[in-house]
Design a protein around this motif. Structure first.
Motif, mmCIF file in Angstrom:
data_model
loop_
_atom_site.group_PDB
_atom_site.id
_atom_site.type_symbol
_atom_site.label_atom_id
_atom_site.label_comp_id
_atom_site.label_asym_id
_atom_site.label_seq_id
_atom_site.Cartn_x
_atom_site.Cartn_y
_atom_site.Cartn_z
ATOM 1 N N UNK A 11 -47.714 -41.023 13.074
ATOM 2 C CA UNK A 11 -48.026 -42.453 13.164
ATOM 3 C C UNK A 11 -48.100 -43.178 11.824
ATOM 4 N N UNK A 12 -48.391 -42.443 10.749
ATOM 5 C CA UNK A 12 -48.557 -43.084 9.440
ATOM 6 C C UNK A 12 -47.856 -42.272 8.366
ATOM 7 N N UNK A 13 -47.298 -43.008 7.392
ATOM 8 C CA UNK A 13 -46.566 -42.384 6.294
ATOM 9 C C UNK A 13 -47.020 -43.033 4.992
ATOM 10 N N UNK A 14 -47.199 -42.238 3.953
ATOM 11 C CA UNK A 14 -47.537 -42.757 2.625
ATOM 12 C C UNK A 14 -46.454 -42.356 1.641
ATOM 13 N N UNK B 174 -50.006 -34.051 6.025
ATOM 14 C CA UNK B 174 -48.910 -33.227 5.499
ATOM 15 C C UNK B 174 -48.420 -33.868 4.207
ATOM 16 N N UNK B 175 -48.382 -33.080 3.133
ATOM 17 C CA UNK B 175 -47.914 -33.578 1.836
ATOM 18 C C UNK B 175 -46.565 -32.932 1.556
ATOM 19 N N UNK B 176 -45.511 -33.707 1.766
ATOM 20 C CA UNK B 176 -44.149 -33.183 1.656
ATOM 21 C C UNK B 176 -43.636 -33.224 0.233
ATOM 22 N N UNK C 213 -47.181 -37.594 3.835
ATOM 23 C CA UNK C 213 -46.923 -38.110 2.492
ATOM 24 C C UNK C 213 -45.539 -37.649 2.072
ATOM 25 N N UNK C 214 -44.686 -38.593 1.680
ATOM 26 C CA UNK C 214 -43.322 -38.243 1.285
ATOM 27 C C UNK C 214 -43.101 -38.646 -0.168
ATOM 28 N N UNK C 215 -42.281 -37.854 -0.854
ATOM 29 C CA UNK C 215 -42.052 -38.034 -2.287
ATOM 30 C C UNK C 215 -40.761 -38.798 -2.541
ATOM 31 N N UNK C 216 -40.875 -39.933 -3.182
ATOM 32 C CA UNK C 216 -39.719 -40.718 -3.597
ATOM 33 C C UNK C 216 -39.228 -40.167 -4.929
ATOM 34 N N UNK C 217 -38.151 -39.414 -4.895
ATOM 35 C CA UNK C 217 -37.597 -38.801 -6.114
ATOM 36 C C UNK C 217 -36.238 -39.383 -6.481
ATOM 37 N N UNK C 218 -35.986 -40.640 -6.084
ATOM 38 C CA UNK C 218 -34.664 -41.214 -6.353
ATOM 39 C C UNK C 218 -34.393 -41.354 -7.841
ATOM 40 N N UNK C 219 -35.391 -41.749 -8.628
ATOM 41 C CA UNK C 219 -35.247 -41.895 -10.083
ATOM 42 C C UNK C 219 -33.960 -42.646 -10.437
#
Length: 499
Positions: free
Chosen positions: A234-237, A156-158, A183-189
């Motif tokens: 079980x796994x996160x990128x 899953x590509x979030x 897959x999670x997107x770090x958008x903190x910027x």
């Protein structure tokens, strides 16, 4: 069904939010940014950490997945490196102006709903719409779920949105499995104190180091809050935060080192294993057993440039200095000054009307007192810096909600303006002209030269009002101009040789 020799699914992290996914001889490329920087207009955003992609050595894609139209996902100069016969798959809400531009570039675009997978060789791809609570300007995002045909090892590509409600409904109804990898997107910027950033609030006392997002907050948001509905994954990128903004003497964003973030996350929680790939890292998902990591030979990190960027960040953190904004758009020539003034004058009535429907407008309409006492109808000030022929000066308009309209008002100092108006926007006159002529997009301005202030919560900021008013969804005419300019700047397409 995949052949017995199809082997594992291999995800290569290309940088920022670009993924190259391979099963056997089948390749899918998600949101390709293959150049060293991206940008839709006159502004470039270099990829972080710096890397080069040998697109000729890269296993060629059988299909491209385009999740949405924002400039860090849609890059014509990168797409121009690829075979035009490769189909582009996307969702039903991608703006038509994007489809038209991709057609001009020579690609064929296929729209899909979420009900059936797109079969691409050994891979199946589902495209789920963004969650219902996703912010408006990200609401056209589709979130890919990729699997090897005949298996349930879903990825899953979030992308840039809340987890799809329809995807979660199918998981709860046992129609889809919990993904093997999310897959999670770090958008903190998040930028260091003193630097320019979209969430910097100039009101006294509101721009402090404590007001900047920390790495701890980012990890909690990404791994605990965001993934709560995917309990059991079980796994996160981690990906995202993978560029440097214009006019950023501090180098990269804070907390953009996903390898380090993953190490901290794995030490501090027991729910899943977190991966923090760097560009060129490949996550190998086998039939059984843990995900492993190896390197792709066609992505090369520029370690010297990376070291220079990290040194710049360390120096800025040690001795923070205020960063003065500078215009990002081209200055109009003297012959064009009258036309530039007319363009801005014609735009302000429209902007005044559309602001009313934003969160900024709703809060502004509900305010009745401010620092100096009761408010009249004027709730926001627009300060246009360096108007044509007047370097160092400011042209000032007040947004009067009783019109609604923008009315010229005397220019004061910024401090005096902050005491009079609960909302303020400062941009360069030439940047607004560049936006209206398609030379830059609103994301360029906010990321490069905007400053402002506001009362209320983060999403009450005029920043997010401007996203809503000037995004591709609301102003396809501006997007079309920007895309035409971007396409015109590409190298000419090679002429096919005669048979």
């Amino acid at each position: 069904m995949p052949s017995a020799s199809a082997g594992p699914v291999v995800l290569t992290f290309v940088g920022h939010q670009t993924w190259h996914i391979q099963s056997g001889d089948t390749v899918v490329l998600v949101d390709p940014i293959l150049r060293q920087a991206f940008g839709a207009g006159a502004v470039d955003f270099p990829i972080w950490p710096p890397r080069t992609v040998d697109h000729e050595a890269m296993p060629a894609p059988d299909a491209i997945i385009l999740t949405h139209e924002h400039l860090d996902h849609l890059h014509f100069a990168s797409l121009a490196l690829l075979d035009r016969t490769v189909p582009i798959h996307t969702g039903n809400t991608l703006p038509a102006v994007v489809v038209d531009a991709l057609g001009t570039l020579g690609f064929t675009v296929h729209r899909h709903d979420h009900q059936a997978p797109i079969v691409i060789g050994d891979l199946e791809v589902f495209l789920y719409p963004a969650g219902a609570r996703t912010l408006f300007w990200e609401s056209r995002v589709v979130q890919p779920v990729v699997r090897q045909t005949g298996t349930d090892r879903d990825v899953f590509i979030g992308v840039d949105a809340d987890v799809s409600d329809l995807y979660l409904e199918q998981i709860h109804a046992s129609g889809m499995p919990i993904p093997r990898l999310a897959v999670v997107s770090n958008n903190t910027q998040s930028v260091p104190y003193g630097a320019l950033g979209a969430d910097v609030n100039l009101l006294p006392g509101l721009d402090r180091p404590r007001n900047r997002t920390t790495g701890i907050q980012a990890l909690h948001t990404l791994l605990i809050d965001y993934l709560e509905p995917l309990d059991g994954v079980p796994d996160v990128a981690l990906c995202g935060n993978g560029f440097t903004a214009p006019r950023s003497p501090h180098g990269p964003f804070l907390y953009a080192d996903h390898r380090a973030l993953a190490e901290y996350a794995n030490a501090l929680q027991h729910l899943f294993r977190v991966h923090g790939p760097r560009p060129g890292d490949q996550l190998v998902i086998p039939d059984r057993g843990p995900i492993t990591t190896r390197a792709a030979g066609w992505v090369t990190l520029d370690t010297a440039a990376e070291r220079a960027g990290l040194d710049a960040l360390d120096a800025f953190l040690t001795d923070p200095q205020p960063v003065d904004p500078a215009p990002i758009g081209p200055a109009p020539r003297p012959d064009d000054w009258p036309a530039a003034r007319r363009l801005v004058g014609d735009e302000l009535p429209r902007l005044a009307r559309h602001l009313i429907a934003t969160r900024t407008g709703a809060l502004a309409a509900g305010l009745h007192d401010y620092l100096t006492g009761p408010l009249d109808g004027r709730r926001l000030v627009l300060r246009l810096l360096n108007p044509p022929g007047q370097p160092g000066q400011v042209t000032t308009f007040a947004w009067d909600i009783s019109g609604p309209s923008f009315v010229p008002v005397p220019t004061t100092s910024r401090d005096e303006a902050m005491a009079l108006y609960p909302f303020g926007v400062e941009i360069f006159y030439q940047d607004l002209v560049a936006l209206l002529t398609g030379r830059v997009q609103i994301w360029d301005i906010i990321g490069g030269s905007y400053q402002g202030w506001h009362v209320g919560e983060r999403l009450d900021s005029p920043v997010y009002a401007l996203f809503a008013v000037y995004g591709e969804h609301q102003r396809p005419d501006l997007a079309a101009r920007c895309y035409a300019d971007s396409l015109a700047r590409l190298d000419p397409m090679p002429t096919p040789s005669a048979p």
